[in-house]
Design a protein around this motif. Structure first.
Motif, PDB file in Angstrom:
ATOM      1  N   GLY A 459       0.836  -1.195   0.000  1.00 11.64           N
ATOM      2  CA  GLY A 459       0.000   0.000   0.000  1.00 11.64           C
ATOM      3  C   GLY A 459       0.870   1.243   0.000  1.00 11.64           C
ATOM      4  O   GLY A 459       1.669   1.472  -0.907  1.00 11.64           O
ATOM      5  N   GLN A 494      -7.021  -5.949  -0.889  1.00 14.27           N
ATOM      6  CA  GLN A 494      -8.060  -4.923  -0.958  1.00 14.27           C
ATOM      7  C   GLN A 494      -8.701  -4.929  -2.345  1.00 14.27           C
ATOM      8  O   GLN A 494      -8.019  -5.148  -3.360  1.00 14.27           O
ATOM      9  CB  GLN A 494      -7.461  -3.550  -0.669  1.00 14.27           C
ATOM     10  CG  GLN A 494      -6.935  -3.397   0.751  1.00 14.27           C
ATOM     11  CD  GLN A 494      -6.384  -2.015   1.013  1.00 14.27           C
ATOM     12  OE1 GLN A 494      -6.890  -1.018   0.478  1.00 14.27           O
ATOM     13  NE2 GLN A 494      -5.344  -1.925   1.819  1.00 14.27           N
ATOM     14  N   GLN A 497      -7.008  -3.265  -5.313  1.00 12.01           N
ATOM     15  CA  GLN A 497      -5.626  -3.610  -5.633  1.00 12.01           C
ATOM     16  C   GLN A 497      -5.579  -4.770  -6.638  1.00 12.01           C
ATOM     17  O   GLN A 497      -5.102  -5.864  -6.344  1.00 12.01           O
ATOM     18  CB  GLN A 497      -4.857  -3.982  -4.359  1.00 12.01           C
ATOM     19  CG  GLN A 497      -4.629  -2.810  -3.409  1.00 12.01           C
ATOM     20  CD  GLN A 497      -3.805  -3.218  -2.195  1.00 12.01           C
ATOM     21  OE1 GLN A 497      -4.058  -4.241  -1.572  1.00 12.01           O
ATOM     22  NE2 GLN A 497      -2.817  -2.407  -1.863  1.00 12.01           N
TER      23      GLN A 497
END
Length: 705
Positions: A459, A494, A497
């Protein structure tokens, strides 16, 4: 097959007519009572089995004399001052016994409330750990489990009763509506029995759920005939009443069809009549399984080859999402998700898009170094978890892993791992290897079979996605293959992603051809071939390994001992590999080999914990705090000798440990962690203090007088 149930009663363990009774061999009082009831032949068999293999995890002795069971299992158990280790030891006591009973083809087992006597453990803590672990094991095995509480221990009985009530009573979640929740199976029954002193049955109500989700009320006729099974024997002056919550024990189909019927009607089902009173001092209570979920990993015979890939969309649960959630958090519904699954020996790797806080697994993994991830998990888990985490972090800010309760999350524990990304690719890979080893090690120690972990570093940290994915997947594979673990590991990505998700998918598919690649670490050449659950191997006095240790010990003890009784090599592969990985990272960071062989003296009761769990944070400060609140080691055996204490035979115990000193600095009493840039503290001479769980490995145990 065996009737699956959880029961509690007040009575005498020696008089329970079950297949197996379990005894804590560390409790001299209970062992004496059991052996007295078993008679001389039983005592002789127990002594013979104990001497045959002193390191055996379970000593099984055929019952005799006045014992009503078929078999007695003796298991060691030690109380720990650390709550996490204490719960872990209780859960292992229960799970090991149940697994052995199933392997021996027994159908019923009885436990005492371990630790609630002179050990002084809280009854509520013990009851929760034992009942929940039994319930977890019965997800996979068919067995009748009975907890027998010593007569007169009313508060202990009530705590076990309370835990069983929680298993049988649905609870609401914050997002649930107030509507009642139907059972998880198409057909189940709730039965309440009351057995009077004459053992005649009275009628009991049943609820039958049709295939369309409706309920109808059935009343069974009164019967004057005695029950088909014999009740537990009564003690003098004891009355016997029974309360049972039973359900159909037939297992659910392996692939339930999707529901074709409309949602259940909005009107509430018939109200269940009030419970019978349970205030009598001797009321057995039992919970029988209705539809325990299948094991998280299918048996190898049903999975085909070692690697099996499936891409599927999970069906939504058949019940309305507005219904209350089941009492067990592991049974809560998940959102429909798409996942890729790879089976490796007994284990499984899954890659899925979703929310890490909504995963139905035993443990959810977070990073204590990532404020965003940590904050999201704690927020979803609730205030209780936040308070617990803050307290643990304050007490042990340098701990590799902080384990907290699950709070509102649908798991059993939350593991917050200390991890920091690194711009150096080699160090980044090594840090991820360390992280995976740490998580797997703790999962094993909790007897967990599943955990969910996010794609750490992908991230805002901006780590290389290829390096993170390749390293984490490969390391999980290596552990599943090397240890042959029945572990389900779920990587949760996520939803936004996509690049990370498809990188995980490609990594799994690309690795199928080299799934048997070699493991990068090697065990010490002196180690013997490992036997099941055995970690202690006595050295022969004629071996050079023994003579080297004895000579060095004698020199530094300066005549302060009579003789060496034995020297044992500790072969705990789980903790050795953890230490080995930490050692590699130390060398990469420090640029030198800073490993030292040092002594650590302790009382006999501490040796078992150290052998099983190494020098974890629960030992911090035990041997003083003059040079910091950590675990103390010394190159001077005479100094460590001062922290030993003789047992009943006059024997003392001292470990020889491998210790990673790293960069060290003079310590003081205020230090709970070493200053930045340092790894340990010292007196400047022979004392060294460590602060990481994996910074030392107990290699040998010397027993001497």
């Amino acid at each position: 097959g065996a009737k699956t149930s959880i029961n509690v009663c007040s009575g005498d363990l020696t008089k329970e007519p079950v297949d197996v009774i379990v005894v804590c061999s560390s409790s001299e009082y209970l062992c004496r009572v059991i052996c007295k009831a078993g008679g001389r032949s039983f005592q002789a068999s127990f002594d013979a089995e104990s001497k045959r293999d002193p390191n055996c995890s379970i000593v099984a002795v055929k019952a005799d004399g006045k014992l009503k069971s078929k078999m007695v299992y003796f298991l060691p158990w030690q109380k720990s001052s650390d709550a996490v280790l204490l719960r872990q030891s209780i859960e292992k006591f229960v799970s090991s016994s149940i697994q052995r009973a199933v392997e021996d083809n027994y159908e019923s087992i009885a436990f005492p409330a371990i630790g609630c006597g002179w050990f002084g453990c809280q009854a509520s803590f013990v009851a929760e750990a034992m009942v929940q672990e039994a319930h977890r094991m019965l997800q996979e095995y068919s067995l009748s489990v009975l907890f027998v509480i010593q007569e007169g221990k009313t508060s202990t009985y009530q705590e076990f009763e309370k835990q069983i009530d929680r298993l049988s009573s649905p609870v609401s979640s914050p997002s649930s509506s107030a509507s009642p929740s139907p059972p998880a199976t198409p057909r189940s029954a709730i039965a309440r029995l009351s057995r009077s002193s004459s053992t005649s049955l009275v009628h009991f109500p049943l609820y039958e759920h049709s295939s369309k989700g409706s309920q109808r009320f059935i009343t069974a006729p009164r019967s004057s005939s005695p029950p088909p099974s014999h009740p537990p024997p009564l003690l003098k002056g004891q009355t016997h009443a029974s309360k049972r919550l039973s359900r159909s024990s037939s297992p659910p189909p392996s692939h339930p069809p999707p529901p074709s019927h409309p949602p259940p009607p909005s009107h509430p089902p018939p109200t269940i009549p009030p419970r019978l009173s349970t205030r009598q001092p001797h009321v057995p209570k039992r919970l029988s399984r209705s539809s325990l979920p299948p094991p998280p990993i299918p048996p190898p015979s049903s999975r085909g080859p070692s690697w099996l890939f499936s891409l599927k969309s999970l069906l939504p649960p058949p019940l309305s999402r507005k219904l209350k959630r089941p009492s067990s958090p592991l049974l809560q519904p998940e959102e429909p998700q798409t996942k890729v699954t790879a089976c490796i020996n007994k284990g499984m790797i899954e890659v899925i898009k979703g929310d890490i806080t909504k995963q139905r697994v035993h443990a959810i993994i977070g990073s204590s170094s990532s404020n965003i991830l940590k904050g999201a998990i704690i927020k979803a888990a609730g205030d209780e978890v936040e308070r617990f985490y803050n307290k643990e972090y304050k007490n042990n800010p340098n701990s590799i892993l902080i384990s907290t309760p699950s709070g509102a999350l649908p798991c059993k524990r939350i593991f917050f791992v200390k991890w920091q990304p690194d711009n150096d690719q080699a160090l980044l890979r090594q840090s991820l290897v360390d992280l995976v080893w740490t998580v797997v090690q703790y999962a094993i120690s909790y007897n967990f079979t599943s955990f969910a972990i996010p794609a750490l570093g992908c991230g805002r940290h901006g780590c290389s996605v290829d390096i993170v994915v390749e390293t984490m997947v490969d390391e999980i594979k290596k552990q599943l293959i090397k240890r042959n673990l029945p572990l389900r590991v779920r990587f949760v990505i996520q939803p936004n992603q996509n690049n990370v998700y498809y990188t995980f998918v490609k990594q799994i598919i690309a690795s199928q051809n080299d799934s048997q690649e070699s493991i990068q670490y090697q065990l010490p050449a002196t180690w013997q071939k490992a036997e099941k659950d055995k970690m202690r191997y006595e050295l022969s006095s004629t071996e050079s390994e023994y003579q080297t240790i004895a000579t060095n010990f004698s020199k530094t003890m300066q005549g302060n001992y009579r003789r060496i009784i034995r020297i044992e090599r500790i072969q705990n592969e789980h903790w050795y590999v953890q230490y080995w990985a930490h050692c590699r990272r130390f060398e990469a960071r420090v640029g030198a080999d800073t490993e030292r062989c040092l002594y650590h003296g302790c009382p006999k009761q501490a040796t078992i914990s150290i052998i099983n769990s190494c020098f974890n944070r629960s030992f911090a400060g035990v041997n003083g705090t003059v040079y910091g609140v950590g675990v103390y080691f010394s190159s001077d055996a005479t100094y460590s000798h001062g922290y030993t204490s003789p047992n009943e035979a006059g024997e003392r115990h001292m470990f020889i440990a491998r210790v990673l000193i790293g960069r060290t600095i003079k310590g003081n009493t205020s230090m709970k962690i070493p200053p930045d840039g340092y790894d340990s503290t010292t007196d400047g001479n022979h004392i060294f203090v460590t602060y990481h769980d994996a910074q030392a490995y107990a290699e040998y145990l010397i027993t001497y007088t």
